[in-house]
Design an enzyme around this catalytic site. Structure first.
Site, short mmCIF file in Angstrom:
data_model
loop_
_atom_site.label_atom_id
_atom_site.label_comp_id
_atom_site.label_asym_id
_atom_site.label_seq_id
_atom_site.Cartn_x
_atom_site.Cartn_y
_atom_site.Cartn_z
N LEU A 1 0.85 -1.20 0.00
CA LEU A 1 0.00 0.00 0.00
C LEU A 1 0.88 1.24 0.00
CD1 LEU A 1 -3.29 0.55 1.84
CD2 LEU A 1 -1.55 2.33 1.97
N HIS B 1 6.98 2.73 10.96
CA HIS B 1 7.53 3.93 10.33
C HIS B 1 6.51 5.06 10.47
CE1 HIS B 1 8.92 6.57 7.09
NE2 HIS B 1 10.07 5.93 7.15
#
Length: 348
Positions: free
Chosen positions: A126, A230
């Protein structure tokens, strides 16, 4: 209007650009023409297959801005992971070291190498380009996969997982790999990430420690990175958690990022979706937003738009929306409300 559809060969330049922009740590899109072209070809074959049970199919989608024809994002579904090559994770577990004689009872966290997710369906790859990270665009890119799963459950496993990109600093360095790579691999994170993206996982089996890793022996930076995502991945993780995904202790062996899991039939977008018969007419702009798909396979189309739900399992769509979905009056569509958000609050 932004529309999700299966990738086509002519989308290769856009896919390469996305691979460039995604950077280190986005393992599934390596900067390699042969690999990216193979992903497109494999996806085309997967959509065309007559499937009764999941195999090694890989369904790759792109998000297209129909006003410009520009490809602004991508996402994918892997039907069954780990079937032809090992699919590794670390599992966070606890061991007890105790001595009754000394009165010592220590609980120690360990990381155990495993292949427990073999055969599961994975949602992955994604990525939404920076200028489009607003409004409902991220929801469309993520949730469109669930409507596809809902219409073709025979193609997928009962358990669905997602590997979340782990924490790395502004220079693309992973503190978890910094410790692991320094002690066992002697190669930097970018190189390891690229090798895995290329499908070269032999070095994992050859060099990865076979015994449990005691977490307290890791550096503080490595320990702190375990199960952390992240910064750019946090919105994607929140969306999955709202769907019902949970982290139950499995982490990526390179960056320590969490893997989340859910039962396919328990995903909120699947449980709450409904099949409707399309009617075409005028739709007010302040109608509630719905994620809506055409229930197609090779011609799958999905978007977010205002629609009006009618009686007798019918739904009213604008002609523009019907054209975007490539449907006609009387066709079956699948819809699910987009968390109660309305058009005036977002740019579509």
């Amino acid at each position: 209007m932004l529309v999700i559809r299966p990738i086509e060969p002519e989308d290769y330049p856009a896919l390469y650009t996305i691979a460039e922009e995604s950077g280190v740590g986005f393992t599934s899109l390596p900067l390699n023409e042969e690999i990216l072209q193979d992903k497109i070809a494999t996806s085309k074959e997967s959509f065309a297959k007559n499937i009764t049970q999941p195999g090694e199919e890989n369904y790759l989608f792109v998000l297209e801005d129909q006003a410009t024809g520009e490809i602004v994002g991508t996402t994918a579904i892997v039907a069954s992971v780990g079937m032809s090559s090992p699919f590794y994770h670390y599992h966070r577990s606890v061991v007890v070291h105790a001595s009754q004689e000394l009165g010592v009872h220590n609980k120690m966290e360990v990381l155990i190498l495993c292949n427990h997710y073999t055969g599961c369906t994975e949602i992955c790859t994604l990525f939404l380009r920076e200028p489009y990270r607003s409004g409902t665009n991220g929801r469309l890119l993520s949730k469109s996969r669930f409507l596809f799963l809902a219409d073709f459950p025979e193609r997928f496993s009962n358990k669905v997982i997602a590997e979340m990109r782990g924490y790395s600093d502004e220079n693309g360095q992973s503190p978890f790999w910094g410790w692991l790579g320094e002690n066992f691999f002697k190669i930097d994170f970018a190189r390891a990430d690229y090798l895995v993206g290329m499908g070269n996982k032999v070095f994992i089996a050859e060099l990865m420690p076979k015994y449990p890793l005691y977490v307290n022996l890791l550096s503080k930076q490595a320990r702190d990175a375990i199960s952390q995502v992240h910064p750019k991945t946090k919105p994607a993780l929140r969306l999955l958690e709202k769907e019902g995904f949970k982290h139950v202790g499995y982490i990526d062996i390179f960056d320590g990022g969490p893997t989340v899991e859910a039962e396919l039939t328990e995903l909120n977008s699947i449980r709450n979706s409904r099949l409707k018969v399309a009617r075409i007419g005028d739709v007010a702009e302040d109608e509630e937003l719905y994620l809506i798909s055409n229930r197609g396979l090779e011609n799958y189309r999905c978007t977010i738009a205002p629609v009006k739900v009618l009686e007798h399992d019918r739904v009213l769509l604008s002609q523009q929306l019907a054209d975007a979905l490539q449907i006609s009056e009387g066709d079956s569509v699948r819809i699910v409300a987009v968390d109660g958000y309305y058009r005036e609050r977002y740019r579509l």
